[in-house]
Write an enzyme that holds these catalytic residues in place. Structure first.
Site, short mmCIF file in Angstrom:
data_model
loop_
_atom_site.label_atom_id
_atom_site.label_comp_id
_atom_site.label_asym_id
_atom_site.label_seq_id
_atom_site.Cartn_x
_atom_site.Cartn_y
_atom_site.Cartn_z
N GLY A 124 6.44 -47.06 7.30
CA GLY A 124 6.51 -48.27 8.11
C GLY A 124 5.80 -48.09 9.44
N SER A 125 6.22 -48.85 10.41
CA SER A 125 5.57 -48.83 11.72
C SER A 125 5.99 -47.62 12.54
CB SER A 125 5.93 -50.10 12.50
OG SER A 125 7.30 -50.08 12.90
N ALA A 142 9.42 -48.26 14.27
CA ALA A 142 10.53 -48.10 13.34
C ALA A 142 10.71 -46.64 12.95
CB ALA A 142 10.30 -48.97 12.11
N GLY A 143 9.60 -45.92 12.77
CA GLY A 143 9.67 -44.51 12.42
C GLY A 143 10.35 -43.67 13.49
N GLU A 194 5.86 -41.68 7.12
CA GLU A 194 4.46 -42.06 6.92
C GLU A 194 4.28 -43.37 7.68
OE1 GLU A 194 1.31 -43.75 6.31
OE2 GLU A 194 2.24 -44.46 4.47
N CYS A 208 -2.26 -49.13 6.05
CA CYS A 208 -2.21 -48.14 7.13
C CYS A 208 -3.45 -47.25 7.13
CB CYS A 208 -0.94 -47.30 7.02
SG CYS A 208 -0.74 -46.47 5.42
N GLU A 240 -2.68 -50.86 16.29
CA GLU A 240 -2.76 -51.23 14.87
C GLU A 240 -2.45 -52.72 14.73
OE1 GLU A 240 -1.44 -49.34 10.63
OE2 GLU A 240 0.13 -49.52 12.14
#
Length: 493
Positions: free
Chosen positions: A234-235, A238-239, A256, A290, A391
């Site tokens: 994810g983002s 969030a990671g 990731e 991504c 991003e």
């Protein structure tokens, strides 16, 4: 599942492989990115459903047959899942296209067949992996084992839901771990197909649960003390939160995350070949990937030539209904993603970048009601601009000029991310040298590829740990050292 008034209704959750009624009453409405209308509903998992799924997985790990089967026995079951997946790949591709807008013709490979390849690769790795080995220690003989890490929470995004699910499920299951798969509210339907395949393949009770929920319940899952390992895609934001929550229980974690990858076109590159090779992977999954090559670095000496060629290729991409076989670029997954891209297009113009093509919402039959954005290419971009550093996760690409090779490498590395990248040149050895100097986890020379037999992951803010290859498989195993008594030769007691 039932269907009512053209809306698919899924009334149950998958817990331990069985369809069960949810303990909560909330429902997730799945919106078509092409029409902007609700076309499906699924139950929203509640914290109590998470507790039930974790308890079921813990029982399967501590008492069930799955972790105690031989590797060959587990491979037999997983191979059946893979074969069932192959038989239904068009249905899977069509389902995902309806959820996230990936053009169906691309979805066959990007969403379905590539996911099947992940299962295939994991099976091959599991078959050849070394789970136990003798070793000479300083003080005597050792036996080094690798055992399943335990209950796994796998959190997957909406852009490639089955690909990322396979990247986590295949190695975890083959290693002997029960898994709780947490799907995205935007793309929960394809997971129900996977659940059907797992049941048909004979995956034992308790080994796989599938829940769909928002961030609050997802956080409850990854912070659950009954979870031993979290694998998240994810983002970055969030990671970081996942890592913070997991730290409280020292839960193992693989992340990731995002990317802002650079494709470096060297002065000796063939223009037609570079453009043909880069464009599909700059705007892949409608710009929602991504690993997308979102910064294209071209020599200043050939800037006009490349600007014209890339703009022509981007403007030629056919935008439309993802189910239309002619469509090359579909809608973004949600209205918020559409607005995000449009906001960045405005920001890029305010920063002084020039729109070479695109820059707004497309026109045409049906395109006014979905979450569409034109394939957009900015020229004259400086690497300090927000559109070059952040991003966007939409069909907005930056063209950046550079002076010499050293500057190109410097620009490529001047990023908070380090996930992917590529170099395009007439000299392969020169390209390999560039690849060694760019700090990313995955790199390609005169191509773009993501091979499931090698490690995939990122440097810097692009993540932590690796998926795929023996490196990714090993993330679902723990090392154990057994000291052997003096004189023991392994021939028996």
């Amino acid at each position: 599942m039932t269907e009512r008034a053209d809306i698919k209704e899924y009334g149950q959750l998958v817990i331990g492989g069985e369809l069960v009624d949810p303990l909560g009453r909330d429902v997730i409405e799945v919106v078509s990115p092409h029409t902007g209308e609700v076309f499906a509903r699924v139950p929203h998992a509640a914290p109590a459903d998470v507790d039930r799924a974790v308890a079921t997985a813990r029982k399967a790990f501590e008492e069930g047959p799955w972790p105690r089967m031989t590797v060959e026995e587990r491979i037999e079951v997983i191979s059946k899942i893979k074969d069932l997946f192959a038989a239904r790949h068009e249905e899977i591709a069509r389902t995902i296209s309806s959820e996230n807008g990936t053009p169906f013709t691309a979805s066959i490979m990007v969403q379905a067949l590539s996911s099947m390849m992940v299962w295939d690769a994991a099976i091959a790795i599991a078959r050849d992996f070394t789970y136990e080995e003798p070793r000479d220690g300083v003080l005597g003989k050792l036996l080094v084992r690798r055992e399943p890490v335990g209950v796994v929470a796998a959190v997957v995004p909406w852009n490639v839901p089955q690909f990322t699910a396979a990247a986590k499920l295949a190695p975890a299951l083959l290693a002997g771990c029960p898994v709780i798969l947490k799907t995205s509210p935007e793309a929960p339907l394809d997971a129900y197909l996977l659940a059907e395949m797992a049941r048909e393949a004979g995956l034992p009770e308790g080994v796989l649960s599938i829940l769909c929920a928002d961030r609050e319940v997802s956080e409850y899952l990854v912070g659950h003390p009954g979870v031993d390992k979290v694998s998240f895609t994810g983002s970055v934001a969030a990671g970081k939160r996942v890592m913070e929550v997991c730290a409280k229980n020292l839960t193992r974690v693989t992340l990731e995350l995002g990317g802002k990858s650079a494709a470096i076109v060297l002065p000796d590159a063939d223009a037609a070949g570079a453009v043909a090779g880069i464009v599909p992977f700059a705007w892949m999954i409608n710009g929602q990937a991504c690993v997308a090559q979102t910064r294209i670095l071209v020599p200043r000496s050939r800037y006009d030539e490349f600007a014209e060629a890339f703009a022509a290729a981007a403007s030629a991409l056919k935008v439309g209904d993802p189910m239309d076989p002619a469509t090359e670029l579909g809608p973004l997954v949600a209205q918020r993603q559409q607005q995000r891209s449009l906001d960045y297009i405005r920001i890029g113009q305010e920063e002084g970048a020039k729109i070479l093509t695109g820059g707004g919402r497309p026109t045409g039959d049906g395109l006014d009601r979905g979450w569409y954005v034109e394939p957009t290419l900015f020229g004259g971009v400086d690497n300090s601009m927000r559109i070059a550093r952040e991003e966007i996760f939409g069909p907005v690409i930056c063209l950046l000029p550079y002076g010499d090779e050293e500057e190109a490498v410097k620009i490529a590395n001047d990023s908070d991310y380090g996930l992917s990248g590529s170099v395009w040149t007439g000299d392969t050895e020169r390209g390999i040298d560039i690849a060694r100097r760019v700090r990313t986890g995955t790199y390609s020379v005169n191509t773009f590829s993501l091979d499931m037999m090698g490690p995939f992951g990122g440097f810097k803010n692009s993540g932590l740990g690796r998926e795929f290859g023996p490196e990714g498989f090993g993330a679902y195993l723990e090392h154990k050292m057994i000291h052997l008594p003096a004189g023991y030769d392994g021939a028996g007691a």
